[in-house]
Scaffold this motif. Structure first.
Motif, PDB file in Angstrom:
ATOM      1  N   PRO A  18       0.842  -1.203   0.000  1.00 27.20           N
ATOM      2  CA  PRO A  18       0.000   0.000   0.000  1.00 27.20           C
ATOM      3  C   PRO A  18       0.875   1.251   0.000  1.00 27.20           C
ATOM      4  CG  PRO A  18      -0.023  -1.099   2.148  1.00 27.20           C
ATOM      5  CD  PRO A  18       0.754  -1.977   1.241  1.00 27.20           C
ATOM      6  N   PRO A  19       0.335   2.383  -0.451  1.00 22.13           N
ATOM      7  CA  PRO A  19       1.107   3.627  -0.410  1.00 22.13           C
ATOM      8  C   PRO A  19       1.506   3.948   1.019  1.00 22.13           C
ATOM      9  CG  PRO A  19      -1.073   3.966  -1.421  1.00 22.13           C
ATOM     10  CD  PRO A  19      -1.038   2.571  -0.907  1.00 22.13           C
ATOM     11  N   GLN A  20       2.623   4.635   1.171  1.00 24.88           N
ATOM     12  CA  GLN A  20       3.077   5.020   2.509  1.00 24.88           C
ATOM     13  C   GLN A  20       3.201   6.527   2.560  1.00 24.88           C
ATOM     14  OE1 GLN A  20       6.632   2.611   2.709  1.00 24.88           O
ATOM     15  NE2 GLN A  20       5.499   0.935   3.624  1.00 24.88           N
ATOM     16  N   PRO A  21       2.067   7.240   2.811  1.00 24.12           N
ATOM     17  CA  PRO A  21       2.120   8.707   2.823  1.00 24.12           C
ATOM     18  C   PRO A  21       3.051   9.197   3.919  1.00 24.12           C
ATOM     19  CG  PRO A  21      -0.100   7.879   3.386  1.00 24.12           C
ATOM     20  CD  PRO A  21       0.778   6.695   3.219  1.00 24.12           C
ATOM     21  N   LEU A  22       3.667  10.352   3.699  1.00 20.88           N
ATOM     22  CA  LEU A  22       4.535  10.947   4.716  1.00 20.88           C
ATOM     23  C   LEU A  22       3.714  11.246   5.964  1.00 20.88           C
ATOM     24  CD1 LEU A  22       6.625  13.513   2.657  1.00 20.88           C
ATOM     25  CD2 LEU A  22       7.418  11.374   3.671  1.00 20.88           C
ATOM     26  N   LYS A  23       4.315  11.041   7.114  1.00 26.36           N
ATOM     27  CA  LYS A  23       3.637  11.416   8.372  1.00 26.36           C
ATOM     28  C   LYS A  23       3.561  12.955   8.436  1.00 26.36           C
ATOM     29  CE  LYS A  23       3.448   7.275  10.439  1.00 26.36           C
ATOM     30  NZ  LYS A  23       4.473   6.464   9.874  1.00 26.36           N
ATOM     31  N   THR A  24       2.520  13.496   9.056  1.00 32.51           N
ATOM     32  CA  THR A  24       2.340  14.957   9.121  1.00 32.51           C
ATOM     33  C   THR A  24       3.591  15.646   9.657  1.00 32.51           C
ATOM     34  OG1 THR A  24       0.333  14.178  10.204  1.00 32.51           O
ATOM     35  CG2 THR A  24       0.352  16.452   9.424  1.00 32.51           C
ATOM     36  N   GLY A  25       4.201  15.078  10.683  1.00 33.64           N
ATOM     37  CA  GLY A  25       5.373  15.682  11.308  1.00 33.64           C
ATOM     38  C   GLY A  25       6.517  15.849  10.314  1.00 33.64           C
TER      39      GLY A  25
END
Ligand code: HEC
Length: 167
Positions: A156-163
Motif C-alpha cells: 500500500p502507499p506510505q504517505p509521509l507522516k504529518t510531522g
C-alpha cells in the motif's frame, strides 16, 4: 591446380566433413548470446547480475538463483537454465518454453519469440555447458520458505507522516 592449392582445398573439405554445421552453429550461438543479453534473462537467472550492473563473468551466466520470488503463486526460483538445456534435446526445449509456468518469469515474452530465436538461445545454453546447482523446488502457497526471497506483492502507499512535512 597446383599442389598447394589442392592441399588447401582438401583440408577445407576435411574440415567441413568433421564439423558439417559449425558455421551455422556459431551464428546461432552468437545470436543466442545477443538475445539473452537484450532480453534480460540474466537479470533473474544469474545471481548478482542486477546488483553489479551486469558485471558477472559470462562463464557464470544463467546458472540460476536460490533467491526466490514470493507471491500469490507461492515461491518460484529462477531455474539453472544451463542444467535445464543440458537435459533436453531441441524439441524438448521448445516444448518446455511453450508450456509456461509461474510468475515472475516473463513467459509471454518467451512465447512471442520465433522458433529460430528460441533455438538460438538453446544452442547458446548448450555452448556454455552444464554448470552450477539446480535451483530450489518451487514452494506452494502458504508453505514455509527456507531460502531468501523477494516479496513480489504490491505494497500500500506510505504517505509521509504529518510531522515529516513540517519544515
Ligand atoms: C523476472 C525474472 C525472470 C526473467 C527476467 C527471466 N526469467 Fe526465466 N524464470 C524465472 C523464474 C522465477 C522461473 C521459475 C518459474 C517456474 O517455476 O515455473 C523461470 C523459469 C524459466 C524456464 C523454465 C526452466 C525449467 O525449470 O524448466 C526457462 C526455460 C526460462 N525461465 C527461460 C528464460 C529466458 C530465456 C529468459 C530471457 C528471455 C528468462 N527466463 C528471463 C524468472 C525470470
Amino acid at each position: 591446380m597446383n599442389i598447394q592449392l589442392a592441399r588447401l582445398v582438401l583440408s577445407l573439405l576435411a574440415g567441413l566433413a568433421a564439423h558439417p554445421a559449425s558455421a551455422g552453429d556459431d551464428r546461432a550461438v552468437d545470436r543466442g548470446r545477443y538475445l539473452v543479453s537484450i532480453a534480460g534473462c540474466n537479470d533473474c537467472h544469474t545471481d548478482g547480475y542486477i546488483e553489479t550492473d551486469g558485471k558477472v563473468p559470462e562463464p557464470r551466466w544463467l546458472t540460476g538463483s536460490a533467491v526466490g520470488f514470493s507471491g500469490p503463486w507461492g515461491v518460484s526460483y529462477p531455474a539453472n537454465l544451463r542444467l535445464v538445456a543440458a537435459k533436453l534435446d531441441e524439441p524438448g526445449w521448445l516444448a518446455r518454453v511453450r508450456q509456461g509456468g509461474l510468475p515472475p518469469m516473463p513467459w509471454p515474452s518467451l512465447r512471442a519469440m520465433s522458433e529460430a530465436d528460441l533455438v538460438a538461445i538453446y544452442r547458446y545454453l548448450r555452448h556454455l555447458g552444464a554448470a552450477g546447482e539446480p535451483a530450489p523446488q518451487a514452494v506452494a502457497p502458504g508453505q514455509p520458505i527456507a531460502t531468501p526471497h523477494f516479496v513480489f506483492v504490491p505494497q500500500p502507499p506510505q504517505p509521509l507522516k504529518t510531522g515529516a512535512l513540517a519544515r
